[in-house]
Design a protein around this motif. Sequence first.
Motif, PDB file in Angstrom:
ATOM      1  N   GLY A 167       6.553  13.206  12.141  1.00 23.58           N
ATOM      2  CA  GLY A 167       5.470  12.512  11.184  1.00 23.58           C
ATOM      3  C   GLY A 167       5.466  13.368  10.040  1.00 23.58           C
ATOM      4  N   PHE A 168       4.802  13.762   9.008  1.00 20.70           N
ATOM      5  CA  PHE A 168       4.450  13.844   7.368  1.00 20.70           C
ATOM      6  C   PHE A 168       6.444  13.737   7.101  1.00 20.70           C
ATOM      7  CE2 PHE A 168       1.673  15.001   9.027  1.00 20.70           C
ATOM      8  CZ  PHE A 168       1.091  16.222   8.774  1.00 20.70           C
ATOM      9  N   GLY A 169       5.831  12.935   5.706  1.00 25.33           N
ATOM     10  CA  GLY A 169       7.985  13.052   4.927  1.00 25.33           C
ATOM     11  C   GLY A 169       8.390  12.040   5.208  1.00 25.33           C
ATOM     12  N   ILE A 170       8.136  11.078   6.189  1.00 22.70           N
ATOM     13  CA  ILE A 170       9.503   9.623   6.333  1.00 22.70           C
ATOM     14  C   ILE A 170       8.448   8.815   5.363  1.00 22.70           C
ATOM     15  CG2 ILE A 170       9.778   8.588   7.943  1.00 22.70           C
ATOM     16  CD1 ILE A 170       8.899  10.284  10.094  1.00 22.70           C
ATOM     17  N   LYS A 171       9.606   8.300   4.507  1.00 26.15           N
ATOM     18  CA  LYS A 171       9.177   7.372   3.540  1.00 26.15           C
ATOM     19  C   LYS A 171      10.369   5.868   3.141  1.00 26.15           C
ATOM     20  CE  LYS A 171       8.489  10.805   0.103  1.00 26.15           C
ATOM     21  NZ  LYS A 171       8.616  11.909  -0.995  1.00 26.15           N
ATOM     22  N   ASP A 172      11.364   6.298   4.644  1.00 26.98           N
ATOM     23  CA  ASP A 172      11.624   5.488   4.203  1.00 26.98           C
ATOM     24  C   ASP A 172      12.303   4.812   5.890  1.00 26.98           C
ATOM     25  OD1 ASP A 172      14.066   7.277   4.275  1.00 26.98           O
ATOM     26  OD2 ASP A 172      14.143   6.313   2.275  1.00 26.98           O
ATOM     27  N   GLN A 173      13.297   3.705   6.113  1.00 24.69           N
ATOM     28  CA  GLN A 173      14.529   3.548   7.110  1.00 24.69           C
ATOM     29  C   GLN A 173      15.415   4.314   7.954  1.00 24.69           C
ATOM     30  OE1 GLN A 173      17.598   1.168   7.265  1.00 24.69           O
ATOM     31  NE2 GLN A 173      16.190  -0.962   8.862  1.00 24.69           N
ATOM     32  N   GLU A 174      16.529   5.479   6.224  1.00 22.96           N
ATOM     33  CA  GLU A 174      16.650   6.151   6.798  1.00 22.96           C
ATOM     34  C   GLU A 174      16.076   7.414   7.094  1.00 22.96           C
ATOM     35  OE1 GLU A 174      19.685   9.799   4.314  1.00 22.96           O
ATOM     36  OE2 GLU A 174      18.634   8.295   3.051  1.00 22.96           O
ATOM     37  N   GLU A 192      -1.760   1.670  -4.799  1.00 24.67           N
ATOM     38  CA  GLU A 192      -1.504   1.939  -6.345  1.00 24.67           C
ATOM     39  C   GLU A 192      -1.332   0.369  -5.951  1.00 24.67           C
ATOM     40  OE1 GLU A 192       1.049   4.250  -6.765  1.00 24.67           O
ATOM     41  OE2 GLU A 192       0.536   5.597  -6.357  1.00 24.67           O
ATOM     42  N   ASN A 193      -1.710  -0.999  -5.941  1.00 23.77           N
ATOM     43  CA  ASN A 193      -0.746  -1.766  -5.708  1.00 23.77           C
ATOM     44  C   ASN A 193      -2.603  -3.118  -5.630  1.00 23.77           C
ATOM     45  OD1 ASN A 193       2.386  -2.090  -6.493  1.00 23.77           O
ATOM     46  ND2 ASN A 193       1.785  -0.785  -4.345  1.00 23.77           N
ATOM     47  N   ASP A 194      -1.777  -3.820  -6.402  1.00 23.53           N
ATOM     48  CA  ASP A 194      -3.223  -5.033  -6.277  1.00 23.53           C
ATOM     49  C   ASP A 194      -2.725  -6.092  -5.236  1.00 23.53           C
ATOM     50  OD1 ASP A 194      -4.343  -4.155  -8.249  1.00 23.53           O
ATOM     51  OD2 ASP A 194      -3.602  -5.042  -9.947  1.00 23.53           O
ATOM     52  N   ASP A 195      -1.576  -6.248  -4.953  1.00 24.10           N
ATOM     53  CA  ASP A 195      -0.691  -7.233  -4.293  1.00 24.10           C
ATOM     54  C   ASP A 195      -0.171  -5.840  -2.920  1.00 24.10           C
ATOM     55  OD1 ASP A 195       1.181  -6.179  -5.082  1.00 24.10           O
ATOM     56  OD2 ASP A 195       2.482  -8.128  -5.234  1.00 24.10           O
ATOM     57  N   TRP A 196      -1.215  -4.899  -2.707  1.00 25.75           N
ATOM     58  CA  TRP A 196      -0.723  -4.205  -1.516  1.00 25.75           C
ATOM     59  C   TRP A 196      -0.569  -5.323   0.008  1.00 25.75           C
ATOM     60  CZ3 TRP A 196      -4.394  -4.641   3.241  1.00 25.75           C
ATOM     61  CH2 TRP A 196      -5.167  -4.857   2.756  1.00 25.75           C
ATOM     62  N   LYS A 197      -1.027  -6.461   0.367  1.00 27.95           N
ATOM     63  CA  LYS A 197      -0.571  -7.129   1.339  1.00 27.95           C
ATOM     64  C   LYS A 197       0.942  -7.631   1.695  1.00 27.95           C
ATOM     65  CE  LYS A 197      -5.021  -9.124   1.287  1.00 27.95           C
ATOM     66  NZ  LYS A 197      -5.972 -10.226   1.675  1.00 27.95           N
ATOM     67  N   THR A 198       1.188  -7.954   0.428  1.00 29.62           N
ATOM     68  CA  THR A 198       3.189  -7.957   0.335  1.00 29.62           C
ATOM     69  C   THR A 198       3.383  -7.161   0.579  1.00 29.62           C
ATOM     70  OG1 THR A 198       2.180 -10.618  -0.722  1.00 29.62           O
ATOM     71  CG2 THR A 198       4.618  -9.368  -0.930  1.00 29.62           C
ATOM     72  N   LYS A 199       2.824  -6.184  -0.572  1.00 28.98           N
ATOM     73  CA  LYS A 199       4.133  -4.849  -0.467  1.00 28.98           C
ATOM     74  C   LYS A 199       3.800  -3.897   0.937  1.00 28.98           C
ATOM     75  CE  LYS A 199       4.283  -3.914  -5.197  1.00 28.98           C
ATOM     76  NZ  LYS A 199       6.002  -4.982  -5.655  1.00 28.98           N
ATOM     77  N   ALA A 200       3.275  -3.951   1.977  1.00 25.68           N
ATOM     78  CA  ALA A 200       2.940  -3.714   2.708  1.00 25.68           C
ATOM     79  C   ALA A 200       3.459  -3.757   3.840  1.00 25.68           C
ATOM     80  CB  ALA A 200       1.369  -3.155   3.553  1.00 25.68           C
ATOM     81  N   ALA A 201       3.273  -5.070   3.966  1.00 26.55           N
ATOM     82  CA  ALA A 201       4.074  -6.057   5.145  1.00 26.55           C
ATOM     83  C   ALA A 201       5.942  -6.290   4.808  1.00 26.55           C
ATOM     84  CB  ALA A 201       3.764  -7.563   5.506  1.00 26.55           C
ATOM     85  N   ASP A 202       5.538  -5.700   3.991  1.00 26.13           N
ATOM     86  CA  ASP A 202       7.385  -5.636   3.455  1.00 26.13           C
ATOM     87  C   ASP A 202       8.020  -4.012   3.629  1.00 26.13           C
ATOM     88  OD1 ASP A 202       7.356  -8.578   2.138  1.00 26.13           O
ATOM     89  OD2 ASP A 202       7.986  -7.429   0.830  1.00 26.13           O
ATOM     90  N   PHE A 203       6.893  -3.443   3.205  1.00 24.16           N
ATOM     91  CA  PHE A 203       7.224  -2.292   3.924  1.00 24.16           C
ATOM     92  C   PHE A 203       7.543  -1.735   5.264  1.00 24.16           C
ATOM     93  CE2 PHE A 203       5.731   2.376   4.854  1.00 24.16           C
ATOM     94  CZ  PHE A 203       6.982   3.251   3.913  1.00 24.16           C
ATOM     95  N   ILE A 204       6.766  -2.179   6.077  1.00 28.46           N
ATOM     96  CA  ILE A 204       6.775  -2.325   7.116  1.00 28.46           C
ATOM     97  C   ILE A 204       8.454  -2.185   7.685  1.00 28.46           C
ATOM     98  CG2 ILE A 204       5.579  -2.262   9.794  1.00 28.46           C
ATOM     99  CD1 ILE A 204       3.359  -1.805   8.227  1.00 28.46           C
ATOM    100  N   HIS A 205       8.157  -3.948   7.211  1.00 31.46           N
ATOM    101  CA  HIS A 205       9.362  -4.541   7.255  1.00 31.46           C
ATOM    102  C   HIS A 205      10.956  -3.510   7.697  1.00 31.46           C
ATOM    103  CE1 HIS A 205       8.137  -8.562   9.556  1.00 31.46           C
ATOM    104  NE2 HIS A 205       7.285  -8.311   8.229  1.00 31.46           N
ATOM    105  N   SER A 206      10.561  -3.069   6.602  1.00 30.10           N
ATOM    106  CA  SER A 206      12.099  -2.571   6.589  1.00 30.10           C
ATOM    107  C   SER A 206      12.626  -1.373   6.325  1.00 30.10           C
ATOM    108  CB  SER A 206      12.381  -2.048   4.221  1.00 30.10           C
ATOM    109  OG  SER A 206      10.607  -1.058   3.888  1.00 30.10           O
ATOM    110  N   ILE A 207      11.554  -0.902   7.450  1.00 33.98           N
ATOM    111  CA  ILE A 207      11.733  -0.075   8.252  1.00 33.98           C
ATOM    112  C   ILE A 207      12.230  -0.372   9.766  1.00 33.98           C
ATOM    113  CG2 ILE A 207      10.365   2.255   9.601  1.00 33.98           C
ATOM    114  CD1 ILE A 207      10.463   2.668   7.031  1.00 33.98           C
ATOM    115  N   LYS A 208      11.481  -1.011   9.975  1.00 30.61           N
ATOM    116  CA  LYS A 208      11.973  -1.887  11.412  1.00 30.61           C
ATOM    117  C   LYS A 208      13.230  -2.735  11.290  1.00 30.61           C
ATOM    118  CE  LYS A 208      10.024  -1.174  14.774  1.00 30.61           C
ATOM    119  NZ  LYS A 208      10.386  -0.629  16.319  1.00 30.61           N
ATOM    120  N   ASP A 209      13.583  -3.627  10.865  1.00 33.48           N
ATOM    121  CA  ASP A 209      14.290  -4.176  10.283  1.00 33.48           C
ATOM    122  C   ASP A 209      15.734  -4.124  10.351  1.00 33.48           C
ATOM    123  OD1 ASP A 209      12.648  -6.138  11.201  1.00 33.48           O
ATOM    124  OD2 ASP A 209      12.616  -7.436   8.784  1.00 33.48           O
TER     125      ASP A 209
END
Length: 259
Positions: free
Chosen positions: A211-218, A242-259
Amino acid sequence: MNNLDKTSRLSDFPTSRLLNIYFTAGIPELKNTTTIAQLIQNSGADMMEIGIPYSDPVADGPVIEQAHMRALKNGMTIKKLFEQLAEIKDSVTIPKVLMGYLNPILQFGFEDFCTKCQEVGISGLIIPDLPPFEFERKYGEILKKYNLNFTFLITPETSNERIQYLDSLSSGFLYAVSSSSTTGKDNVQLKNEDYLNRIASLPLKNPLFIGFGIKDQEGFNTVTEKATGGIIGTAFVKILLENDDWKTKAADFIHSIKD
């Protein structure tokens, strides 16, 4: 039995590319802890670390430090966190690990804290400022009594001998930080092939997470070539802050890592 967790059903999980998501309890609002835990599970993460807010989070960078301050301002306490965790004990079934600092846990009462962890379905603890000597002298037996795993951290500067010593004390998993700095640093440290190869070559008894520093799928793919899993904290917490719509963005972020 899989050594990641003593209570959750990990027999159905893959043996590699496990995603562990960290967030600080009590942000963006006090009541959001249970919603975020459900979101992390529903979005495909394999486990989660829940941070206990503290006024002096020495191992954390500015983003997570900001999260700690907001959570404390929101009124988050250990007592309230346990009340929230009790609400999701049966619905959030992926492993839940608490990460916190020793002082507030001691103020709560270490054994009382472990009792509550067992009651609400916590599988393990990470306490970065608990020295191995104190763990061996006193706290390890209490953790064992309440069937709680404990994870130590290692850095690129940790010798092979000490890595194996900390691995022998750990249960659940061994946490390899990708640099000796605080959380949230650049992905450049993830390119340290010598460090990753050195850890991967050791006969560890625990699954290895980086951990520490992982930001994306790469970045996630880079570390999981050498380790069982990767831990993402700062990038996820930043979305929550930082996001009012954090629920959508957070879910999309996790999907972008694992998909």
